[in-house]
Design an enzyme around this catalytic site. Structure first.
Site, short mmCIF file in Angstrom:
data_model
loop_
_atom_site.label_atom_id
_atom_site.label_comp_id
_atom_site.label_asym_id
_atom_site.label_seq_id
_atom_site.Cartn_x
_atom_site.Cartn_y
_atom_site.Cartn_z
N GLY A 29 0.71 8.33 -11.30
CA GLY A 29 0.21 8.98 -10.08
C GLY A 29 0.77 10.38 -9.88
CE1 TYR A 30 -1.73 13.09 -5.60
CE2 TYR A 30 -1.44 10.72 -5.30
CZ TYR A 30 -2.22 11.86 -5.20
OH TYR A 30 -3.48 11.78 -4.68
CG ASP A 31 6.02 9.04 -10.29
OD1 ASP A 31 6.52 9.10 -9.15
OD2 ASP A 31 5.81 7.97 -10.87
CG ASP B 29 -2.08 0.95 1.03
OD1 ASP B 29 -2.85 0.72 0.07
OD2 ASP B 29 -2.23 1.91 1.81
CB SER B 30 2.47 3.06 -2.21
OG SER B 30 1.76 2.66 -3.34
NE ARG C 22 5.33 0.50 -5.99
CZ ARG C 22 4.99 1.77 -6.25
NH1 ARG C 22 5.67 2.49 -7.12
NH2 ARG C 22 3.95 2.31 -5.64
CE LYS D 245 8.38 6.00 -9.08
NZ LYS D 245 7.01 5.77 -9.53
#
Ligand code: ITT
Length: 226
Positions: A167-169, A78-79, A195, A189
């Protein structure tokens, strides 16, 4: 032995495969995605209800759920993004922060817009933020085998930058690199990310974890033969 990558998010699957590639090659381990299980069964697997109060609780809920649903050892994570000026929001609600959008891409775009709105006028020092990844490995019988957490520090930019990642990258700016997470190559990354940190920690303990599992499987077989 087959290990399930227990996520419905294909971007996570891609990154997890990249991160674990070196440690699973020639190891006798096969990483299986949920899509392969669904295809083999010809029936979808519903998503679990993530009603935990922390990343850790939700990771464990997902790992338990998918291990039970598939009969495999399941690795779930979960992230999300924690922003200091927002007291840790969006946090465990990161995936549906803006609450709209049919597709993942639409949701990501709406989430990023909402985050920029919430931070309008916030000074640079208040924009400190981090991605968090809580990882949980659960056996097919529901036993928690391993848990860990990784973090990726940066600060929220004032506009989206870059096309990589998801996502929010495009909003997580890494000051030392002068780039957002979406402007990094996947190798760059993964080498720094939440992760990457969590799954590299898992890779280190995988051999002993698998030895324990094979031993347990052997013991069960012996008992059955008695
Ligand atoms: P599963 O629950 O099936 O794993 P999910 O996408 O719903 O898939 P989460 O509930 O863990 O997963 O939500 C994670 C969200 O956090 C994700 O949708 C992004 O918005 C954000 N996020 C997590 N890791 C990220 C990363 O590496 N880069 C950008 N955004 C990330």
């Amino acid at each position: 032995m087959r290990l399930l990558i227990a996520t419905q998010n294909q971007n996570k699957v891609r990154e997890i495969r990249e991160i674990l590639e070196g440690s699973t090659k020639n190891s006798g381990l096969e990483l299986v995605g949920l899509d392969e299980i669904v295809e083999a069964r010809g029936a979808p697997i519903e998503e679990p209800v993530e009603d935990g109060l922390s990343f850790e609780e939700n990771a464990r809920i997902k790992a338990r759920y998918y291990a039970k649903a598939t009969g495999l050892v399941a690795i779930a994570e979960d992230s999300g993004l924690e922003v200091d000026a927002l007291d840790g929001a969006p946090g465990i609600h990161s995936a549906r922060y803006a609450g709209v959008g049919e597709s993942r891409e639409e949701r990501d775009r709406a989430n990023n817009q909402k985050l920029l709105r919430e931070l309008e006028g916030a000074a640079e020092a208040e924009r400190a933020a981090r991605f968090v990844c809580a990882l949980s490995v659960v056996s097919s019988t529901g036993e928690v085998l391993y848990e860990t957490r990784g973090e990726f520090e940066g600060r929220i930019g004032t506009e989206p930058r870059g096309d990589g990642g998801f996502g929010y990258d495009p909003l997580l700016f890494i000051p030392e690199l002068g780039k957002t997470s979406a402007e990094l190559t996947s190798e760059e990354k993964n080498a720094r990310s939440h992760r990457g940190a969590a799954f590299r920690a898992l890779a280190k303990v995988l051999p002993s974890l698998l030895a324990t599992l094979s031993q347990a499987a052997g013991d069960t077989k012996l008992e059955g033969e008695r």
